[in-house]
Design a protein around this motif. Structure first.
Motif, PDB file in Angstrom:
ATOM      1  N   HIS A  27       1.001  -6.016   1.691  1.00 25.98           N
ATOM      2  CA  HIS A  27      -0.076  -5.037   1.857  1.00 25.98           C
ATOM      3  C   HIS A  27      -0.449  -4.859   3.319  1.00 25.98           C
ATOM      4  O   HIS A  27      -0.421  -5.797   4.110  1.00 25.98           O
ATOM      5  CB  HIS A  27      -1.310  -5.505   1.084  1.00 25.98           C
ATOM      6  CG  HIS A  27      -2.512  -4.662   1.312  1.00 25.98           C
ATOM      7  ND1 HIS A  27      -3.435  -4.934   2.284  1.00 25.98           N
ATOM      8  CD2 HIS A  27      -2.922  -3.519   0.712  1.00 25.98           C
ATOM      9  CE1 HIS A  27      -4.381  -4.011   2.269  1.00 25.98           C
ATOM     10  NE2 HIS A  27      -4.088  -3.144   1.316  1.00 25.98           N
ATOM     11  N   SER A  28      -0.781  -3.626   3.681  1.00 26.25           N
ATOM     12  CA  SER A  28      -1.467  -3.318   4.933  1.00 26.25           C
ATOM     13  C   SER A  28      -2.305  -2.072   4.673  1.00 26.25           C
ATOM     14  O   SER A  28      -2.068  -1.339   3.705  1.00 26.25           O
ATOM     15  CB  SER A  28      -0.489  -3.088   6.088  1.00 26.25           C
ATOM     16  OG  SER A  28       0.143  -1.834   5.969  1.00 26.25           O
ATOM     17  N   ASN A  29      -3.277  -1.830   5.531  1.00 24.62           N
ATOM     18  CA  ASN A  29      -4.151  -0.674   5.322  1.00 24.62           C
ATOM     19  C   ASN A  29      -3.384   0.643   5.435  1.00 24.62           C
ATOM     20  O   ASN A  29      -3.666   1.590   4.707  1.00 24.62           O
ATOM     21  CB  ASN A  29      -5.306  -0.696   6.320  1.00 24.62           C
ATOM     22  CG  ASN A  29      -6.289  -1.809   6.039  1.00 24.62           C
ATOM     23  OD1 ASN A  29      -6.390  -2.260   4.894  1.00 24.62           O
ATOM     24  ND2 ASN A  29      -6.992  -2.271   7.052  1.00 24.62           N
ATOM     25  N   MET A  30      -2.416   0.706   6.350  1.00 27.81           N
ATOM     26  CA  MET A  30      -1.638   1.935   6.513  1.00 27.81           C
ATOM     27  C   MET A  30      -0.772   2.195   5.279  1.00 27.81           C
ATOM     28  O   MET A  30      -0.671   3.325   4.814  1.00 27.81           O
ATOM     29  CB  MET A  30      -0.778   1.859   7.759  1.00 27.81           C
ATOM     30  CG  MET A  30      -0.132   3.156   8.109  1.00 27.81           C
ATOM     31  SD  MET A  30       0.248   3.145   9.843  1.00 27.81           S
ATOM     32  CE  MET A  30       0.841   4.783  10.069  1.00 27.81           C
ATOM     33  N   LYS A  31      -0.160   1.130   4.742  1.00 31.97           N
ATOM     34  CA  LYS A  31       0.651   1.283   3.527  1.00 31.97           C
ATOM     35  C   LYS A  31      -0.224   1.737   2.363  1.00 31.97           C
ATOM     36  O   LYS A  31       0.189   2.551   1.544  1.00 31.97           O
ATOM     37  CB  LYS A  31       1.337  -0.032   3.171  1.00 31.97           C
ATOM     38  CG  LYS A  31       2.444  -0.423   4.106  1.00 31.97           C
ATOM     39  CD  LYS A  31       3.035  -1.736   3.657  1.00 31.97           C
ATOM     40  CE  LYS A  31       4.014  -2.292   4.640  1.00 31.97           C
ATOM     41  NZ  LYS A  31       4.551  -3.581   4.218  1.00 31.97           N
ATOM     42  N   GLU A  32      -1.434   1.218   2.296  1.00 33.67           N
ATOM     43  CA  GLU A  32      -2.360   1.621   1.229  1.00 33.67           C
ATOM     44  C   GLU A  32      -2.737   3.097   1.369  1.00 33.67           C
ATOM     45  O   GLU A  32      -2.813   3.820   0.373  1.00 33.67           O
ATOM     46  CB  GLU A  32      -3.611   0.741   1.260  1.00 33.67           C
ATOM     47  CG  GLU A  32      -4.528   0.959   0.095  1.00 33.67           C
ATOM     48  CD  GLU A  32      -5.695  -0.015   0.067  1.00 33.67           C
ATOM     49  OE1 GLU A  32      -6.613   0.227  -0.742  1.00 33.67           O
ATOM     50  OE2 GLU A  32      -5.695  -1.006   0.821  1.00 33.67           O
ATOM     51  N   SER A  33      -2.928   3.570   2.591  1.00 38.83           N
ATOM     52  CA  SER A  33      -3.236   4.986   2.818  1.00 38.83           C
ATOM     53  C   SER A  33      -2.068   5.876   2.420  1.00 38.83           C
ATOM     54  O   SER A  33      -2.260   6.935   1.825  1.00 38.83           O
ATOM     55  CB  SER A  33      -3.587   5.229   4.289  1.00 38.83           C
ATOM     56  OG  SER A  33      -4.722   4.512   4.651  1.00 38.83           O
ATOM     57  N   ILE A  34      -0.844   5.444   2.723  1.00 40.89           N
ATOM     58  CA  ILE A  34       0.340   6.206   2.327  1.00 40.89           C
ATOM     59  C   ILE A  34       0.446   6.234   0.801  1.00 40.89           C
ATOM     60  O   ILE A  34       0.761   7.272   0.205  1.00 40.89           O
ATOM     61  CB  ILE A  34       1.612   5.619   2.975  1.00 40.89           C
ATOM     62  CG1 ILE A  34       1.584   5.852   4.488  1.00 40.89           C
ATOM     63  CG2 ILE A  34       2.870   6.244   2.374  1.00 40.89           C
ATOM     64  CD1 ILE A  34       2.690   5.159   5.249  1.00 40.89           C
ATOM     65  N   ALA A  35       0.156   5.102   0.154  1.00 42.38           N
ATOM     66  CA  ALA A  35       0.190   5.043  -1.313  1.00 42.38           C
ATOM     67  C   ALA A  35      -0.858   5.970  -1.922  1.00 42.38           C
ATOM     68  O   ALA A  35      -0.599   6.608  -2.951  1.00 42.38           O
ATOM     69  CB  ALA A  35      -0.013   3.610  -1.783  1.00 42.38           C
ATOM     70  N   GLN A  36      -2.032   6.077  -1.307  1.00 37.64           N
ATOM     71  CA  GLN A  36      -3.063   6.997  -1.797  1.00 37.64           C
ATOM     72  C   GLN A  36      -2.581   8.438  -1.712  1.00 37.64           C
ATOM     73  O   GLN A  36      -2.802   9.233  -2.631  1.00 37.64           O
ATOM     74  CB  GLN A  36      -4.354   6.834  -0.999  1.00 37.64           C
ATOM     75  CG  GLN A  36      -5.106   5.574  -1.312  1.00 37.64           C
ATOM     76  CD  GLN A  36      -6.284   5.348  -0.382  1.00 37.64           C
ATOM     77  OE1 GLN A  36      -6.436   6.020   0.637  1.00 37.64           O
ATOM     78  NE2 GLN A  36      -7.116   4.383  -0.726  1.00 37.64           N
ATOM     79  N   ILE A  37      -1.888   8.783  -0.615  1.00 40.64           N
ATOM     80  CA  ILE A  37      -1.341  10.134  -0.471  1.00 40.64           C
ATOM     81  C   ILE A  37      -0.268  10.379  -1.524  1.00 40.64           C
ATOM     82  O   ILE A  37      -0.230  11.441  -2.160  1.00 40.64           O
ATOM     83  CB  ILE A  37      -0.794  10.350   0.958  1.00 40.64           C
ATOM     84  CG1 ILE A  37      -1.953  10.407   1.950  1.00 40.64           C
ATOM     85  CG2 ILE A  37       0.046  11.621   1.035  1.00 40.64           C
ATOM     86  CD1 ILE A  37      -1.529  10.443   3.402  1.00 40.64           C
ATOM     87  N   LEU A  38       0.621   9.392  -1.746  1.00 38.93           N
ATOM     88  CA  LEU A  38       1.668   9.534  -2.755  1.00 38.93           C
ATOM     89  C   LEU A  38       1.073   9.743  -4.148  1.00 38.93           C
ATOM     90  O   LEU A  38       1.567  10.565  -4.928  1.00 38.93           O
ATOM     91  CB  LEU A  38       2.579   8.307  -2.759  1.00 38.93           C
ATOM     92  CG  LEU A  38       3.518   8.131  -1.580  1.00 38.93           C
ATOM     93  CD1 LEU A  38       4.223   6.782  -1.655  1.00 38.93           C
ATOM     94  CD2 LEU A  38       4.525   9.244  -1.526  1.00 38.93           C
ATOM     95  N   LYS A  39       0.004   9.027  -4.466  1.00 35.64           N
ATOM     96  CA  LYS A  39      -0.635   9.166  -5.768  1.00 35.64           C
ATOM     97  C   LYS A  39      -1.308  10.529  -5.899  1.00 35.64           C
ATOM     98  O   LYS A  39      -1.178  11.205  -6.920  1.00 35.64           O
ATOM     99  CB  LYS A  39      -1.654   8.049  -5.987  1.00 35.64           C
ATOM    100  CG  LYS A  39      -2.275   8.096  -7.368  1.00 35.64           C
ATOM    101  CD  LYS A  39      -3.225   6.966  -7.595  1.00 35.64           C
ATOM    102  CE  LYS A  39      -3.867   7.099  -8.963  1.00 35.64           C
ATOM    103  NZ  LYS A  39      -4.894   6.105  -9.179  1.00 35.64           N
TER     104      LYS A  39
END
Length: 128
Positions: A27-39
């Motif tokens: 996990h990282s905050n940037m990866k979480e932001s990318i995952a939010q965009i993908l969702k």
């Protein structure tokens, strides 16, 4: 690992080719932001952050029959060569069918959102 974002994209790409239902990554905050965009854009069905330090992120991938919803992922800006674009220079991915992820001063957002807000930034990746 020198580029965690490209590692994330490679894990997603490999899981899609193997038709795996989920993929797990650090996990990282940037990866979480990318995952939010993908969702939000409908490329994945869900994601969750699990555990205490070190945290992991688990993503549920979407499929249409035996075909993945994500056709391709491409890292644009890398640690060795950063790519910055102005608001008017943000490219359209696959004629508007894909998504460009841009890191702006207001956080990570899609290319369309950045164009509407008239903000440029670092071009992270393309997803189609």
């Amino acid at each position: 690992m020198t580029d965690p974002i490209s590692d994330m994209l490679t894990r997603i790409r490999n899981a899609n080719r193997a038709l795996l239902p989920t993929v797990q990554m650090p996990h990282s905050n940037m990866k979480e932001s990318i995952a939010q965009i993908l969702k939000r854009e409908g490329y994945i069905s869900d994601f969750a952050v699990e555990g205490k330090l070190p945290k992991t992120m688990k993503m549920k991938l979407k499929y249409q029959g035996k075909k993945s919803v994500i056709e391709g992922l491409r890292r644009i800006s890398s640690p060795g060569l950063r790519r910055y674009v102005g608001a008017t220079d943000i490219p359209r991915v696959r004629g508007g069918l894909g998504v460009a992820v841009v890191s702006t001063s207001e956080g990570l957002m899609t290319g369309n959102q950045a164009r509407k807000k008239n903000i440029g930034g670092e071009l992270i990746c393309y997803i189609w």
